[in-house]
Design a protein around this motif. Structure first.
Motif, PDB file in Angstrom:
ATOM      1  N   GLY A  49       0.795  -1.333  -0.069  1.00 48.79           N
ATOM      2  CA  GLY A  49       0.033   0.017   0.148  1.00 48.79           C
ATOM      3  C   GLY A  49       0.887   1.276   0.034  1.00 48.79           C
ATOM      4  O   GLY A  49       0.517   2.259  -0.765  1.00 48.79           O
ATOM      5  N   VAL A  50       1.878   1.370   0.858  1.00 48.97           N
ATOM      6  CA  VAL A  50       2.933   2.351   0.894  1.00 48.97           C
ATOM      7  C   VAL A  50       3.495   2.384  -0.540  1.00 48.97           C
ATOM      8  O   VAL A  50       3.624   3.662  -1.318  1.00 48.97           O
ATOM      9  CB  VAL A  50       3.761   2.365   2.003  1.00 48.97           C
ATOM     10  N   ALA A  51       3.893   1.321  -1.131  1.00 50.90           N
ATOM     11  CA  ALA A  51       4.601   1.418  -2.406  1.00 50.90           C
ATOM     12  C   ALA A  51       3.814   2.132  -3.410  1.00 50.90           C
ATOM     13  O   ALA A  51       4.262   2.873  -4.394  1.00 50.90           O
ATOM     14  CB  ALA A  51       5.139   0.136  -2.761  1.00 50.90           C
ATOM     15  N   ILE A  52       2.474   1.683  -3.326  1.00 49.90           N
ATOM     16  CA  ILE A  52       1.604   2.179  -4.375  1.00 49.90           C
ATOM     17  C   ILE A  52       1.283   3.612  -4.208  1.00 49.90           C
ATOM     18  O   ILE A  52       1.355   4.523  -5.147  1.00 49.90           O
ATOM     19  CB  ILE A  52      -0.166   1.544  -4.188  1.00 49.90           C
ATOM     20  N   ASP A  53       1.262   4.081  -2.918  1.00 48.38           N
ATOM     21  CA  ASP A  53       1.246   5.658  -2.780  1.00 48.38           C
ATOM     22  C   ASP A  53       2.459   6.266  -3.396  1.00 48.38           C
ATOM     23  O   ASP A  53       2.129   7.511  -3.915  1.00 48.38           O
ATOM     24  CB  ASP A  53       0.987   5.954  -1.430  1.00 48.38           C
ATOM     25  N   VAL A  54       3.618   5.872  -2.973  1.00 44.44           N
ATOM     26  CA  VAL A  54       4.805   6.661  -3.601  1.00 44.44           C
ATOM     27  C   VAL A  54       4.784   6.551  -5.082  1.00 44.44           C
ATOM     28  O   VAL A  54       5.099   7.625  -5.694  1.00 44.44           O
ATOM     29  CB  VAL A  54       5.919   5.779  -2.992  1.00 44.44           C
ATOM     30  N   THR A  55       4.367   5.467  -5.599  1.00 51.23           N
ATOM     31  CA  THR A  55       4.214   5.465  -7.163  1.00 51.23           C
ATOM     32  C   THR A  55       3.300   6.392  -7.688  1.00 51.23           C
ATOM     33  O   THR A  55       3.487   7.114  -8.770  1.00 51.23           O
ATOM     34  CB  THR A  55       4.130   3.994  -7.812  1.00 51.23           C
ATOM     35  N   LYS A  56       2.100   6.491  -6.994  1.00 53.50           N
ATOM     36  CA  LYS A  56       1.078   7.452  -7.507  1.00 53.50           C
ATOM     37  C   LYS A  56       1.744   8.862  -7.263  1.00 53.50           C
ATOM     38  O   LYS A  56       1.445   9.921  -8.159  1.00 53.50           O
ATOM     39  CB  LYS A  56       0.023   7.330  -6.210  1.00 53.50           C
ATOM     40  N   VAL A  57       2.409   9.199  -6.173  1.00 47.97           N
ATOM     41  CA  VAL A  57       2.709  10.554  -6.067  1.00 47.97           C
ATOM     42  C   VAL A  57       3.835  10.948  -7.135  1.00 47.97           C
ATOM     43  O   VAL A  57       3.787  11.988  -7.769  1.00 47.97           O
ATOM     44  CB  VAL A  57       3.433  10.896  -4.898  1.00 47.97           C
ATOM     45  N   PHE A  58       4.713  10.118  -7.511  1.00 46.10           N
ATOM     46  CA  PHE A  58       5.659  10.368  -8.496  1.00 46.10           C
ATOM     47  C   PHE A  58       5.431  10.100  -9.962  1.00 46.10           C
ATOM     48  O   PHE A  58       6.213  10.575 -11.176  1.00 46.10           O
ATOM     49  CB  PHE A  58       7.072   9.756  -8.227  1.00 46.10           C
ATOM     50  N   ALA A  59       4.383   9.008 -10.186  1.00 48.47           N
ATOM     51  CA  ALA A  59       4.293   8.625 -11.644  1.00 48.47           C
ATOM     52  C   ALA A  59       3.737   9.926 -12.651  1.00 48.47           C
ATOM     53  O   ALA A  59       4.227   9.777 -13.878  1.00 48.47           O
ATOM     54  CB  ALA A  59       2.902   7.759 -11.602  1.00 48.47           C
ATOM     55  N   VAL A  80      -1.281   4.823 -17.568  1.00 48.34           N
ATOM     56  CA  VAL A  80      -2.040   3.851 -17.165  1.00 48.34           C
ATOM     57  C   VAL A  80      -1.636   3.210 -15.913  1.00 48.34           C
ATOM     58  O   VAL A  80      -2.494   2.822 -14.861  1.00 48.34           O
ATOM     59  CB  VAL A  80      -1.903   2.592 -18.105  1.00 48.34           C
ATOM     60  N   VAL A  81      -0.277   3.007 -15.407  1.00 46.46           N
ATOM     61  CA  VAL A  81       0.288   2.671 -14.274  1.00 46.46           C
ATOM     62  C   VAL A  81      -0.256   3.903 -13.018  1.00 46.46           C
ATOM     63  O   VAL A  81      -0.937   3.250 -11.811  1.00 46.46           O
ATOM     64  CB  VAL A  81       1.647   2.713 -14.163  1.00 46.46           C
ATOM     65  N   TRP A  82      -0.211   5.026 -13.359  1.00 42.27           N
ATOM     66  CA  TRP A  82      -0.711   5.982 -12.276  1.00 42.27           C
ATOM     67  C   TRP A  82      -2.449   5.811 -12.020  1.00 42.27           C
ATOM     68  O   TRP A  82      -2.722   5.817 -10.844  1.00 42.27           O
ATOM     69  CB  TRP A  82      -0.483   7.422 -12.891  1.00 42.27           C
ATOM     70  N   ALA A  83      -3.059   5.748 -13.344  1.00 39.66           N
ATOM     71  CA  ALA A  83      -4.374   5.375 -12.993  1.00 39.66           C
ATOM     72  C   ALA A  83      -4.805   4.015 -12.259  1.00 39.66           C
ATOM     73  O   ALA A  83      -5.703   4.330 -11.337  1.00 39.66           O
ATOM     74  CB  ALA A  83      -5.185   5.357 -14.231  1.00 39.66           C
ATOM     75  N   THR A  84      -3.944   3.294 -12.341  1.00 40.45           N
ATOM     76  CA  THR A  84      -4.039   1.942 -11.505  1.00 40.45           C
ATOM     77  C   THR A  84      -3.876   1.952 -10.068  1.00 40.45           C
ATOM     78  O   THR A  84      -4.306   1.705  -9.221  1.00 40.45           O
ATOM     79  CB  THR A  84      -3.106   0.859 -12.293  1.00 40.45           C
ATOM     80  N   THR A  85      -2.766   2.882  -9.922  1.00 40.08           N
ATOM     81  CA  THR A  85      -2.176   3.086  -8.511  1.00 40.08           C
ATOM     82  C   THR A  85      -3.392   4.312  -7.813  1.00 40.08           C
ATOM     83  O   THR A  85      -3.881   3.763  -6.579  1.00 40.08           O
ATOM     84  CB  THR A  85      -1.230   3.855  -8.451  1.00 40.08           C
ATOM     85  N   VAL A  86      -4.028   5.026  -8.584  1.00 38.36           N
ATOM     86  CA  VAL A  86      -5.060   5.868  -7.987  1.00 38.36           C
ATOM     87  C   VAL A  86      -6.342   5.200  -7.620  1.00 38.36           C
ATOM     88  O   VAL A  86      -6.850   5.101  -6.668  1.00 38.36           O
ATOM     89  CB  VAL A  86      -5.386   7.157  -9.035  1.00 38.36           C
TER      90      VAL A  86
END
Length: 107
Positions: A49-59, A80-86
């Protein structure tokens, strides 16, 4: 009112984004801990979950960089990766809120 072009406005915006990222990462961490009874699995879900949030912030920054450098396919894939993380992050936030509310109502 702050002018968006000033350094102080950018600093306030940056601080707000960082606070939101930390708070949401904490929520995702706590939600991940609630997904299993096995201690190892709990921390795996929490770290994910934390890794997803970090990815969301920087994607989105990577999307902008790739787009500016003519790498349109990479930019679209990163979007697409950003939309998936969101999507995952929003679902986790709803789950966290439901779990927290359920805990309060059950008391």
């Amino acid at each position: 009112m702050l002018d968006a072009s000033t350094k102080s406005a950018r600093s306030v915006a940056t601080a707000a984004v960082l606070v939101c990222a930390v708070v949401h990462s904490t929520m995702n961490f706590k939600f991940g801990l609630s997904l299993s009874h096995d201690p190892v699995e709990r921390y795996i879900f929490a770290a994910f979950g934390v890794a997803i949030d970090v990815t969301k912030v920087f994607a989105l920054a990577f999307v902008a960089y790739a787009w500016d450098h003519g790498r349109k396919v990479k930019a679209i894939m990163c979007l697409v990766v950003w939309a998936t993380t969101v999507t995952y992050s929003t679902t986790a936030a709803i789950g966290f809120a439901a779990h927290a509310r359920d805990s309060v109502v059950a008391v």
